[in-house]
Write a protein that holds these residues in place. Structure first.
Motif, PDB file in Angstrom:
ATOM      1  N   GLY A  30     -10.501  -3.800   1.358  1.00 34.80           N
ATOM      2  CA  GLY A  30     -11.700  -2.547   1.660  1.00 34.80           C
ATOM      3  C   GLY A  30     -11.227  -1.320   0.344  1.00 34.80           C
ATOM      4  N   GLU A  31     -10.631  -0.262   0.466  1.00 34.85           N
ATOM      5  CA  GLU A  31     -10.369   0.512  -0.785  1.00 34.85           C
ATOM      6  C   GLU A  31      -9.874  -0.531  -1.985  1.00 34.85           C
ATOM      7  OE1 GLU A  31     -11.609   3.372  -1.996  1.00 34.85           O
ATOM      8  OE2 GLU A  31     -12.905   2.560   0.014  1.00 34.85           O
ATOM      9  N   TYR A  32     -10.184  -0.101  -3.734  1.00 36.66           N
ATOM     10  CA  TYR A  32      -9.646  -0.712  -4.200  1.00 36.66           C
ATOM     11  C   TYR A  32      -7.543   0.043  -4.510  1.00 36.66           C
ATOM     12  CZ  TYR A  32     -13.716  -0.518  -6.803  1.00 36.66           C
ATOM     13  OH  TYR A  32     -15.070  -0.722  -6.905  1.00 36.66           O
ATOM     14  N   PRO A  33      -6.636  -1.529  -4.822  1.00 42.69           N
ATOM     15  CA  PRO A  33      -5.197  -0.824  -5.021  1.00 42.69           C
ATOM     16  C   PRO A  33      -5.200  -0.103  -5.763  1.00 42.69           C
ATOM     17  CG  PRO A  33      -5.952  -3.678  -5.613  1.00 42.69           C
ATOM     18  CD  PRO A  33      -6.305  -2.576  -5.229  1.00 42.69           C
ATOM     19  N   GLN A  34      -3.671   0.923  -5.755  1.00 46.82           N
ATOM     20  CA  GLN A  34      -3.782   1.902  -6.718  1.00 46.82           C
ATOM     21  C   GLN A  34      -2.764   1.487  -8.320  1.00 46.82           C
ATOM     22  OE1 GLN A  34      -3.356   4.954  -6.860  1.00 46.82           O
ATOM     23  NE2 GLN A  34      -4.543   4.540  -4.634  1.00 46.82           N
ATOM     24  N   MET A  35      -3.736   1.591  -9.335  1.00 43.54           N
ATOM     25  CA  MET A  35      -3.307   0.528 -10.534  1.00 43.54           C
ATOM     26  C   MET A  35      -1.765   0.946 -10.923  1.00 43.54           C
ATOM     27  SD  MET A  35      -5.284  -1.458 -11.621  1.00 43.54           S
ATOM     28  CE  MET A  35      -4.690  -1.861 -13.235  1.00 43.54           C
ATOM     29  N   THR A  36      -1.854   2.401 -10.757  1.00 44.82           N
ATOM     30  CA  THR A  36      -0.099   2.906 -11.228  1.00 44.82           C
ATOM     31  C   THR A  36       1.266   2.127 -10.302  1.00 44.82           C
ATOM     32  OG1 THR A  36      -0.494   4.424  -9.389  1.00 44.82           O
ATOM     33  CG2 THR A  36      -1.202   5.385 -11.837  1.00 44.82           C
ATOM     34  N   GLU A  37       0.068   1.422  -9.055  1.00 50.45           N
ATOM     35  CA  GLU A  37       1.272   0.329  -8.586  1.00 50.45           C
ATOM     36  C   GLU A  37       1.773  -0.570  -8.913  1.00 50.45           C
ATOM     37  OE1 GLU A  37       0.143   1.359  -4.302  1.00 50.45           O
ATOM     38  OE2 GLU A  37       2.231   2.688  -4.388  1.00 50.45           O
TER      39      GLU A  37
ATOM     40  N   ARG B  16     -14.081  -6.823  -9.134  1.00 45.27           N
ATOM     41  CA  ARG B  16     -14.934  -7.041  -8.330  1.00 45.27           C
ATOM     42  C   ARG B  16     -15.133  -7.233  -7.195  1.00 45.27           C
ATOM     43  NH1 ARG B  16     -16.165 -12.999 -11.923  1.00 45.27           N
ATOM     44  NH2 ARG B  16     -16.077 -12.506 -13.238  1.00 45.27           N
ATOM     45  N   LYS B  17     -16.174  -6.442  -6.448  1.00 38.57           N
ATOM     46  CA  LYS B  17     -16.062  -6.108  -5.175  1.00 38.57           C
ATOM     47  C   LYS B  17     -17.461  -6.056  -4.573  1.00 38.57           C
ATOM     48  CE  LYS B  17     -13.868  -2.906  -2.119  1.00 38.57           C
ATOM     49  NZ  LYS B  17     -15.244  -2.339  -1.040  1.00 38.57           N
ATOM     50  N   SER B  18     -17.954  -6.150  -2.927  1.00 39.13           N
ATOM     51  CA  SER B  18     -19.317  -6.300  -2.884  1.00 39.13           C
ATOM     52  C   SER B  18     -19.367  -4.568  -2.510  1.00 39.13           C
ATOM     53  CB  SER B  18     -19.404  -6.412  -1.091  1.00 39.13           C
ATOM     54  OG  SER B  18     -19.982  -6.819  -0.441  1.00 39.13           O
ATOM     55  N   LYS B  19     -20.774  -4.084  -2.608  1.00 30.75           N
ATOM     56  CA  LYS B  19     -21.033  -2.832  -1.709  1.00 30.75           C
ATOM     57  C   LYS B  19     -20.225  -2.364  -0.959  1.00 30.75           C
ATOM     58  CE  LYS B  19     -25.047  -2.528  -5.125  1.00 30.75           C
ATOM     59  NZ  LYS B  19     -23.719  -1.120  -6.428  1.00 30.75           N
ATOM     60  N   ARG B  20     -20.224  -3.512   0.331  1.00 30.61           N
ATOM     61  CA  ARG B  20     -19.631  -2.727   2.318  1.00 30.61           C
ATOM     62  C   ARG B  20     -18.798  -2.358   1.468  1.00 30.61           C
ATOM     63  NH1 ARG B  20     -20.492  -8.344   4.553  1.00 30.61           N
ATOM     64  NH2 ARG B  20     -18.729  -7.426   4.679  1.00 30.61           N
TER      65      ARG B  20
ATOM     66  N   LEU C 168       2.564  -4.215  -1.738  1.00 32.86           N
ATOM     67  CA  LEU C 168       0.994  -3.287  -2.379  1.00 32.86           C
ATOM     68  C   LEU C 168       0.441  -3.257  -0.311  1.00 32.86           C
ATOM     69  CD1 LEU C 168       0.155  -3.401  -5.891  1.00 32.86           C
ATOM     70  CD2 LEU C 168       2.196  -1.739  -4.727  1.00 32.86           C
ATOM     71  N   GLU C 169      -0.026  -2.014  -0.756  1.00 29.50           N
ATOM     72  CA  GLU C 169      -0.792  -1.413   0.262  1.00 29.50           C
ATOM     73  C   GLU C 169      -2.003  -2.259   0.352  1.00 29.50           C
ATOM     74  OE1 GLU C 169      -3.194   1.647   3.461  1.00 29.50           O
ATOM     75  OE2 GLU C 169      -0.536   1.792   1.737  1.00 29.50           O
ATOM     76  N   ARG C 170      -3.049  -3.018   1.380  1.00 28.18           N
ATOM     77  CA  ARG C 170      -4.262  -3.290   1.017  1.00 28.18           C
ATOM     78  C   ARG C 170      -4.377  -4.746   0.954  1.00 28.18           C
ATOM     79  NH1 ARG C 170      -5.519   1.974   0.518  1.00 28.18           N
ATOM     80  NH2 ARG C 170      -5.536   1.774  -2.562  1.00 28.18           N
ATOM     81  N   VAL C 171      -3.301  -5.578  -0.232  1.00 26.72           N
ATOM     82  CA  VAL C 171      -3.388  -6.667  -1.198  1.00 26.72           C
ATOM     83  C   VAL C 171      -3.308  -8.077  -0.515  1.00 26.72           C
ATOM     84  CG1 VAL C 171      -1.941  -8.198  -3.297  1.00 26.72           C
ATOM     85  CG2 VAL C 171      -1.822  -5.390  -3.473  1.00 26.72           C
TER      86      VAL C 171
END
Length: 94
Positions: free
Chosen positions: A26-33, A51-55, A84-87
């Motif tokens: 999904g969304e990009y992970p937080q770069m600050t974390e 790199r990420k798809s438009k979906r 980290l969340e989403r990783v």
């Protein structure tokens, strides 16, 4: 010269360049974390590529060119980044 070399390595530890690839949902992970964790291990980011798809629900990957100490514990770094969340997955490449 050998004394100076040992002294230099103590002050400026040996480093190596690697590609750190972080796969995420999904969304990009937080770069600050991410940078907070990398700083903990004395890792510097030289470049970033996402790199990420438009979906919006698709997976993506964050590719970081890093410089890191040669004697760093890669397992601990991986464990910290996995919290980290989403990783999903982390790889380290030459």
């Amino acid at each position: 010269l050998s004394v100076m070399n040992a002294f230099e390595l103590r002050i400026f530890p040996a480093r190596q360049n690697k590609f750190l690839v972080i796969y995420f949902n999904g969304e990009y992970p937080q770069m600050t974390e991410i940078t907070g964790i990398l700083n903990k291990y004395s890792i510097s980011v030289l470049s970033t590529n996402i790199r990420k798809s438009k979906r919006s629900d698709s997976n993506g990957k964050l590719i970081l060119l890093i410089t890191m100490p040669k004697n760093m514990n890669v397992r601990k770094l991986s464990d910290d980044l996995q919290t980290l969340e989403r990783v999903n997955k982390i790889t380290l490449k030459e």
